[in-house]
Design a protein around this motif. Sequence first.
Motif, mmCIF file in Angstrom:
data_model
loop_
_atom_site.group_PDB
_atom_site.id
_atom_site.type_symbol
_atom_site.label_atom_id
_atom_site.label_comp_id
_atom_site.label_asym_id
_atom_site.label_seq_id
_atom_site.Cartn_x
_atom_site.Cartn_y
_atom_site.Cartn_z
ATOM 1 N N UNK A 73 32.938 -5.524 98.377
ATOM 2 C CA UNK A 73 32.605 -5.130 97.128
ATOM 3 C C UNK A 73 31.296 -5.240 96.798
ATOM 4 N N UNK A 74 30.586 -4.006 96.505
ATOM 5 C CA UNK A 74 29.060 -4.069 96.071
ATOM 6 C C UNK A 74 28.195 -4.265 97.455
ATOM 7 N N UNK A 75 28.715 -4.354 98.476
ATOM 8 C CA UNK A 75 27.705 -4.344 99.531
ATOM 9 C C UNK A 75 27.579 -3.363 100.641
ATOM 10 N N UNK A 76 26.611 -2.869 100.451
ATOM 11 C CA UNK A 76 26.367 -1.422 101.090
ATOM 12 C C UNK A 76 26.358 -1.573 102.536
ATOM 13 N N UNK A 77 26.139 -2.589 103.405
ATOM 14 C CA UNK A 77 25.944 -2.878 104.727
ATOM 15 C C UNK A 77 27.347 -2.981 105.340
ATOM 16 N N UNK A 78 28.363 -3.463 104.511
ATOM 17 C CA UNK A 78 29.733 -3.990 105.000
ATOM 18 C C UNK A 78 30.655 -3.076 105.031
ATOM 19 N N UNK A 79 31.507 -3.077 105.938
ATOM 20 C CA UNK A 79 32.586 -1.850 105.867
ATOM 21 C C UNK A 79 33.474 -2.333 104.930
ATOM 22 N N UNK A 80 34.203 -1.441 104.143
ATOM 23 C CA UNK A 80 35.165 -1.970 103.271
ATOM 24 C C UNK A 80 36.022 -0.859 102.636
#
Length: 76
Positions: A69-76
């Motif tokens: 959530x709210x982490x641009x670098x993490x796949x999600x």
Amino acid sequence: SFCIDDITDRARAEALSDALDQINLTMISTAGYDELLKRVMTAAGQALGCDEAVLAVPVDGAWITRFSLGVPWAAG
């Protein structure tokens, strides 16, 4: 100050309790594992006031990001 702090602490505790109740209902009513994790993570992040959150799970000896959530670098 004590009275205001006490009321604020109580309000926070009630809000977290309500969030946990909602998370429990989500866990009971959601059939799919991936959807369950997304909903629980979203509710927990909101309850804790998180701007960012990452859920990683162990896969073959490594931690793999499953949701974010709210982490641009993490796949999600």
